[in-house]
Scaffold this active site. Structure first.
Site, PDB file in Angstrom:
ATOM      1  N   HIS A  72       0.831  -1.202   0.000  1.00 50.96           N
ATOM      2  CA  HIS A  72       0.000   0.000   0.000  1.00 50.96           C
ATOM      3  C   HIS A  72       0.866   1.252   0.000  1.00 50.96           C
ATOM      4  O   HIS A  72       1.779   1.394   0.822  1.00 50.96           O
ATOM      5  CB  HIS A  72      -0.903   0.017   1.235  1.00 50.96           C
ATOM      6  CG  HIS A  72      -1.967  -1.040   1.211  1.00 50.96           C
ATOM      7  ND1 HIS A  72      -2.881  -1.184   2.224  1.00 50.96           N
ATOM      8  CD2 HIS A  72      -2.268  -1.985   0.294  1.00 50.96           C
ATOM      9  CE1 HIS A  72      -3.703  -2.191   1.941  1.00 50.96           C
ATOM     10  NE2 HIS A  72      -3.329  -2.686   0.778  1.00 50.96           N
ATOM     11  N   TYR A 201      -8.804   4.337   8.525  1.00 51.15           N
ATOM     12  CA  TYR A 201      -8.824   4.652   9.953  1.00 51.15           C
ATOM     13  C   TYR A 201      -9.958   5.649  10.168  1.00 51.15           C
ATOM     14  O   TYR A 201      -9.868   6.793   9.714  1.00 51.15           O
ATOM     15  CB  TYR A 201      -7.498   5.275  10.387  1.00 51.15           C
ATOM     16  CG  TYR A 201      -6.349   4.305  10.481  1.00 51.15           C
ATOM     17  CD1 TYR A 201      -5.972   3.780  11.717  1.00 51.15           C
ATOM     18  CD2 TYR A 201      -5.625   3.927   9.357  1.00 51.15           C
ATOM     19  CE1 TYR A 201      -4.903   2.892  11.820  1.00 51.15           C
ATOM     20  CE2 TYR A 201      -4.557   3.052   9.453  1.00 51.15           C
ATOM     21  CZ  TYR A 201      -4.201   2.541  10.685  1.00 51.15           C
ATOM     22  OH  TYR A 201      -3.146   1.663  10.783  1.00 51.15           O
ATOM     23  N   PRO A 292      -2.244  -0.969  19.087  1.00 50.60           N
ATOM     24  CA  PRO A 292      -2.077  -1.362  17.682  1.00 50.60           C
ATOM     25  C   PRO A 292      -2.458  -0.294  16.666  1.00 50.60           C
ATOM     26  O   PRO A 292      -2.295  -0.517  15.472  1.00 50.60           O
ATOM     27  CB  PRO A 292      -3.009  -2.577  17.560  1.00 50.60           C
ATOM     28  CG  PRO A 292      -4.053  -2.359  18.606  1.00 50.60           C
ATOM     29  CD  PRO A 292      -3.347  -1.684  19.746  1.00 50.60           C
ATOM     30  N   LYS A 296       2.765  -0.897  15.063  1.00 51.72           N
ATOM     31  CA  LYS A 296       4.202  -0.834  15.297  1.00 51.72           C
ATOM     32  C   LYS A 296       4.801  -2.009  16.054  1.00 51.72           C
ATOM     33  O   LYS A 296       6.030  -2.110  16.146  1.00 51.72           O
ATOM     34  CB  LYS A 296       4.534   0.455  16.077  1.00 51.72           C
ATOM     35  CG  LYS A 296       4.259   1.726  15.306  1.00 51.72           C
ATOM     36  CD  LYS A 296       5.056   1.751  14.034  1.00 51.72           C
ATOM     37  CE  LYS A 296       4.690   2.904  13.136  1.00 51.72           C
ATOM     38  NZ  LYS A 296       5.246   2.754  11.784  1.00 51.72           N
ATOM     39  N   TYR A 384       4.579   6.389  10.114  1.00 51.07           N
ATOM     40  CA  TYR A 384       3.810   5.207   9.735  1.00 51.07           C
ATOM     41  C   TYR A 384       4.634   4.268   8.865  1.00 51.07           C
ATOM     42  O   TYR A 384       4.626   3.047   9.056  1.00 51.07           O
ATOM     43  CB  TYR A 384       2.520   5.625   9.023  1.00 51.07           C
ATOM     44  CG  TYR A 384       1.477   4.548   8.914  1.00 51.07           C
ATOM     45  CD1 TYR A 384       0.581   4.319   9.952  1.00 51.07           C
ATOM     46  CD2 TYR A 384       1.360   3.762   7.775  1.00 51.07           C
ATOM     47  CE1 TYR A 384      -0.384   3.334   9.874  1.00 51.07           C
ATOM     48  CE2 TYR A 384       0.404   2.779   7.677  1.00 51.07           C
ATOM     49  CZ  TYR A 384      -0.477   2.557   8.734  1.00 51.07           C
ATOM     50  OH  TYR A 384      -1.433   1.566   8.643  1.00 51.07           O
TER      51      TYR A 384
END
Length: 389
Positions: A72, A201, A292, A296, A384
């Site tokens: 992605h 998200y 979560p 990570k 990220y």
């Protein structure tokens, strides 16, 4: 038995460390309390940072990942029904994140380690760790009803939050910091087609939701729930109703499917800064837990053992002790940055049971700023995709 490095735990930290040590010509033995089948079938989330994937390829461990994973270049942020694409690749000079479940990573690591002649003792439960303040530590463990001992030069506890490794450090010597979040995640796996080409998200008045994937036909979704919720209180109909509400967006429809797994996981943040005591080192979840939301956990575990492997190689091959003496300090530089990012993502996207109207509006403003500001998006994307290693 005797080996150079005794490793407790066949999770990401322990297995990656064994591979790194093998490449440096250093012997190790892994003791794992569970069976191989249990390790390889325990379903966990799996988002790999860009540098972790590159390292797996360099170590010859990326063939199945390249064939089966989802790559992605961005994620979607959602506030209410409004969505914004965050272009991670464009903001980080081409870095991508990889969706490849943790148990699949472990399958690859275990198969490759055994093919290299490495020793992993499954169903081997460590009962006592002794001599960590000497130069001859030992691991006492039970295997097949027989008491055994593994003598080694160093012990690495990569045995998770509840393992015996951290407890072997005297309580008075441990510096620990923790936060228990007032909510948890209900996670499901379902047989359904892809609903969206990347992760979503979502922050909603009812609580957080996350849409992710496992394959073209198996999807992974999460809902914010109470930290002590009983899975039985979440029948399928209630789950789908909540997901449809929290992920709703004009002109888009969430694809449903048969749910075949449900779990409730409470969220916590935890750091044990005492990552070394004598000849015992902590790595991965034995030393730190992050919620979560930032994806990570596995990546931070791998970062720990990259630092540790270099330190052990310098000591064992070149008689340099500076690396092992500074291991905790060097690892913690990244640990606290990752803990901060995971805390920030969690606080921004979840509705706290104790928040008032002011708090809710501050959260909404924070998310709106990220969705509208390219510099804010760049900061999120940098963390990220993975900080430099």
């Amino acid at each position: 038995m005797r080996t150079t490095i005794g490793i407790i735990g066949a999770g990401p930290a322990g297995l990656f460390l064994a591979h790194l040590l093998h490449r440096a010509g250093i012997a190790s033995v892994i003791l794992e309390a569970r069976s191989r089948e249990a390790v390889e079938q325990t379903i966990r989330a799996g988002m790999l940072e860009h540098w972790v994937v590159e390292r797996m390829r360099a170590m010859g461990l990326g063939a199945r990942l390249d064939a089966e994973a989802h790559f992605h270049g961005g994620i979607t942020l959602q506030s209410g029904t409004e969505r914004a694409h965050l272009d991670i690749a464009g903001l980080t000079g081409g870095k991508r994140v990889t969706i490849y479940a943790q148990h699949e990573v472990l399958k690859d690591l275990i198969a490759a380690r055994l093919a290299d002649g490495g020793e992993i003792r499954f169903d081997a439960t460590v009962t006592r760790i002794e001599g960590i303040e000497s130069d001859r530590p030992a691991l006492h463990y039970g295997e097949g009803g027989v008491a055994r001992r593994l003598d080694c030069d160093f012990v690495v506890a990569a045995d998770g939050f509840h393992g015996p490794g951290r407890q072997a450090i005297p309580a008075a010597a441990r510096r620990e910091y923790s936060r228990r979040w007032p909510f948890g995640w209900l996670g499901i796996l379902c047989h359904a087609p892809l609903s969206w080409p990347e992760l979503i998200y979502a922050s909603h008045a009812d609580g957080f939701a996350l849409l992710t994937t496992r394959s073209d036909s198996v999807q992974r979704l999460y809902l914010q729930c109470g930290p002590d919720d009983d899975v039985a209180a979440w029948p399928d109909a209630r789950i789908w109703d909540a997901l449809h509400r929290r992920l709703a967006s004009p002109g888009w429809q969430l694809a449903e499917g048969a749910i075949f797994a449900k779990t409730v996981v409470p969220l916590r943040s935890f750091v044990c800064e005492t990552m070394r005591h004598g000849r015992l080192f902590l790595a991965g979840d034995a030393a730190h837990i992050v919620p979560p939301t930032g994806a990570k956990g596995l990546n931070l575990a791998v970062a720990d053992v990259v630092v540790l492997a270099r330190a052990l190689e310098a000591f064992l091959h070149h008689n340099r002790s500076d690396g092992i003496e500074s291991y905790a300090a060097r690892a913690l530089e990244r640990v606290w940055k990752v803990a901060r990012f995971s805390w920030w993502m969690t606080a921004m996207l979840h509705r706290s049971p104790s928040e008032d109207a002011f708090d809710a509006r501050i959260r909404a403003a924070e998310l709106a700023h990220v969705m509208e500001s390219r510099p804010a998006q760049a900061a999120l994307a940098e963390n990220y995709a993975g900080l430099p290693m």
